[in-house]
Design a protein around this motif. Structure first.
Motif, mmCIF file in Angstrom:
data_model
loop_
_atom_site.group_PDB
_atom_site.id
_atom_site.type_symbol
_atom_site.label_atom_id
_atom_site.label_comp_id
_atom_site.label_asym_id
_atom_site.label_seq_id
_atom_site.Cartn_x
_atom_site.Cartn_y
_atom_site.Cartn_z
ATOM 1 N N GLY A 13 17.428 10.142 49.377
ATOM 2 C CA GLY A 13 16.390 9.531 50.211
ATOM 3 C C GLY A 13 16.913 8.376 51.037
ATOM 4 N N ALA A 40 7.177 8.069 50.286
ATOM 5 C CA ALA A 40 8.136 7.972 51.386
ATOM 6 C C ALA A 40 7.967 6.658 52.143
ATOM 7 N N GLY A 41 9.064 6.191 52.704
ATOM 8 C CA GLY A 41 9.023 5.035 53.606
ATOM 9 C C GLY A 41 9.992 5.328 54.726
ATOM 10 N N GLY A 128 11.454 5.543 37.337
ATOM 11 C CA GLY A 128 11.522 4.564 38.423
ATOM 12 C C GLY A 128 10.663 5.015 39.578
ATOM 13 N N SER A 129 9.526 5.653 39.242
ATOM 14 C CA SER A 129 8.604 6.166 40.267
ATOM 15 C C SER A 129 8.133 5.041 41.182
ATOM 16 N N THR A 130 7.760 5.428 42.405
ATOM 17 C CA THR A 130 7.186 4.446 43.337
ATOM 18 C C THR A 130 5.751 4.089 42.920
ATOM 19 N N VAL A 280 17.509 4.745 44.860
ATOM 20 C CA VAL A 280 16.579 3.762 44.322
ATOM 21 C C VAL A 280 15.803 4.428 43.197
ATOM 22 N N GLY A 281 15.600 3.709 42.110
ATOM 23 C CA GLY A 281 14.986 4.318 40.933
ATOM 24 C C GLY A 281 16.077 4.767 39.978
ATOM 25 N N ARG A 310 12.301 -2.504 46.361
ATOM 26 C CA ARG A 310 13.340 -2.592 45.315
ATOM 27 C C ARG A 310 14.731 -2.482 45.941
HETATM 28 P P1 IMO Z 1 12.007 8.615 51.609
HETATM 29 O O1 IMO Z 1 11.165 9.703 52.261
HETATM 30 C C1 IMO Z 1 14.072 7.136 48.087
HETATM 31 C C2 IMO Z 1 12.373 8.173 44.183
HETATM 32 C C3 IMO Z 1 11.779 7.052 43.366
HETATM 33 C C4 IMO Z 1 12.004 7.599 41.969
HETATM 34 C C5 IMO Z 1 11.775 9.091 42.150
HETATM 35 C C6 IMO Z 1 10.379 9.553 41.806
HETATM 36 O O2 IMO Z 1 11.728 7.260 52.125
HETATM 37 O O3 IMO Z 1 13.439 9.003 51.641
HETATM 38 P P2 IMO Z 1 7.953 9.285 42.860
HETATM 39 O O4 IMO Z 1 7.245 8.125 43.454
HETATM 40 O O5 IMO Z 1 8.136 10.422 43.806
HETATM 41 O O6 IMO Z 1 7.366 9.708 41.556
HETATM 42 O O7 IMO Z 1 9.447 8.740 42.492
HETATM 43 O O8 IMO Z 1 12.051 9.361 43.505
HETATM 44 N N1 IMO Z 1 11.823 8.283 45.556
HETATM 45 C C7 IMO Z 1 12.477 7.937 46.663
HETATM 46 N N2 IMO Z 1 13.684 7.344 46.816
HETATM 47 N N3 IMO Z 1 13.348 7.485 49.176
HETATM 48 C C8 IMO Z 1 12.158 8.108 49.038
HETATM 49 O O9 IMO Z 1 11.482 8.610 50.079
HETATM 50 C C9 IMO Z 1 11.649 8.312 47.730
HETATM 51 N N4 IMO Z 1 10.515 8.847 47.232
HETATM 52 C C10 IMO Z 1 10.644 8.833 45.905
HETATM 53 O O10 IMO Z 1 12.457 5.843 43.585
HETATM 54 O O11 IMO Z 1 13.340 7.403 41.583
#
Ligand code: IMO
Ligand code: GDP
Ligand code: MG
Length: 431
Positions: A13, A40-41, A128-130, A280-281, A310
């Protein structure tokens, strides 16, 4: 009949998908999100301003283009409303060019509570969910308990909502979770629910469509559609580093189920990777650097979550993981972002294989989470110069071009473009 092009993340991600979608949007008529949700961000930068999108597709700043939230996406109405209002404050009226699938599922306030309850119950094995409610909402979707956007117009919506909320509250209590003490953005569940319902009123003002018919009609009529992925390959529910993943298919195959297009309708697949790697997570990350270099990547790359703030873990680019991602996604074009972050590095390394218990492999083993994976690194001399103002791809520093060529060799996929700053204007296409 045109084909639908796809843009996906190839790492864990935050590869810069939002930025690249924004840059590519002028060449498309429609930008469609197919999975994920407010976890997502996606960051876009232009005119000196930074914009972060969570649920809304990254083509929204192009007024004449249609943006679509597909059936595979999860919508949290209060977060959605917040995004719409932020856009409005910037002069973007999304009601004009945003369509929403009737079949997209909703994240209820209690899905967010269940996310927290599940994480709490995992003790030391947290994902480490969001904490945006993604896992519980997709769980209810597959358990056939979910509520879709279109269901909110039905007379039994209130009953279904209340029944699902009450079920979540019972489940949370069973897990020993303190429902009364739980807060979302400082609010109790009841307070948040009121805001959520106001978000739902906002959502209902949009055009709620049978998006599978819309997309297929677009393709039949020769309009160009770009499918925007969220999260990335290594967070895919099936092929990522399970259980440290998100709850959707983030890969190209997710476009078929998340928008309702046939596999034969898939066209180009653009895969985005950073010139290094972040996560991340929780979960495995073989090339992670717990040293000064890792700290520098984080600091210079501003590697802090766009959704949660984070700090992201940082390390070298991982070719075995990238090659796996190219295979599973069918990547036809690579986009490499953020080499500029390493402008001052003496050496830039690349992981070309893994050593596991003395054995070398370039495949992703089933035991990825538990095996002692040692990255085999190839060092490359740094280019030691700023990339600002580089006029074209071939004018990038020779040492960076060598590094990029090694990525192409390692993945077997050609690079289409390199991004050298957060700004929309700084993408260098190869030809
Ligand atoms: P974008 O679209 C980076 C990670 C979380 C966690 C795991 C599960 O910006 O690339 P969740 O909230 O889906 O239950 O989290 O996935 N995670 C991301 N890491 N970019 C993201 O989105 C992410 N969406 C979820 O940190 O480890
Ligand atoms: P996404 O989730 O894949 O859309 O990526 P994020 O927006 O979460 O994270 C990417 C971050 O890198 C954002 O802060 C972008 O502004 C920034 N970014 C994107 N491309 C580049 C680049 O080429 N160079 C630099 N320095 N930053 C970039
Ligand atoms: Mg992101």
């Amino acid at each position: 009949m045109t084909k639908i092009d796809v843009l996906v993340g190839l790492q864990w991600g935050d590869e810069g998908k939002g930025k690249i979608v924004d840059v590519l949007t002028p060449a498309y008529d429609v930008v469609a999100r197919f999975q994920g949700g407010p976890n997502a961000g996606h960051t876009l930068e232009f005119g000196g301003t930074k914009h972060v999108l969570h649920i809304i597709p990254s083509g929204i700043f192009h007024k004449e283009k249609t943006n679509l939230i597909g059936n595979g996406v999860l919508i949290e109405p209060r977060i959605f409303r917040g995004e719409i209002e932020e856009l409005a404050a910037k002069g973007v009226d999304a009601t004009q060019n945003l369509l929403i699938s009737q079949k997209a599922h909703l994240i209820l306030p209690t899905h967010r509570m269940m996310d927290a309850a599940n994480e709490q119950s995992k003790g030391g094995a947290k994902i480490g969910s969001t904490l945006k409610g993604i896992g519980p909402a997709y769980t209810d979707k597959t358990a056939r308990n979910g509520i879709r956007v279109g269901d909110t117009l039905s007379p039994d919506f209130a009953n279904r909502y209340n029944a699902l909320r009450d079920q979540h509250i019972r489940m949370a209590r069973t897990l020993g979770f303190d429902v009364e003490a739980f807060r979302i953005d400082g609010m109790t569940l009841a307070e948040y629910e009121r805001e959520w319902m106001a978000g739902l009123d906002c959502l209902k003002r949009f055009r709620l469509v049978a998006s599978e018919y819309f997309i297929n009609r677009c393709l039949r009529e020769g309009r160009k559609v770009l499918a925007e992925g969220a999260q990335a390959m290594m967070l895919d529910i099936d092929f990522g580093t399970y259980p440290f993943v998100t709850s959707s298919n983030t890969i190209t195959a997710g476009v078929c189920t998340g928008l309702g297009v046939a596999p034969s309708a898939i066209g180009r697949v653009m895969g985005i990777t950073k010139a290094y790697c972040t996560r991340v997570g929780a979960g495995p990350f073989p090339t992670q650097l717990d040293d000064e270099t890792g700290r520098l990547l984080c600091e210079i790359g501003h590697e802090y979550g766009a959704t949660t703030g984070r700090p992201r873990r940082c390390g070298w680019i991982d070719i075995p993981a990238l090659r796996y991602a190219c295979m599973i996604n069918g990547v036809t074009d690579l986009f490499v972002t953020k080499p500029d972050v390493m402008n001052d590095f003496d050496t830039v390394s690349m992981c070309t294989s893994y050593r596991i218990n003395g054995r070398e492999t370039d495949e992703i083993p089933f035991e990825y989470n538990t095996a002692p994976i040692e990255p085999v690194l190839t060092p490359y001399p740094g280019w030691k110069q700023s990339l600002d103002g580089t006029p074209s791809y071939d004018r990038l520093p020779a040492r960076l071009l060598e590094f990029l060529a090694a990525i192409e060799r390692g993945t077997g996929v050609n690079i289409a473009a390199v991004s050298i700053s957060p700004d929309r204007k700084d993408v260098l296409f190869k030809q």
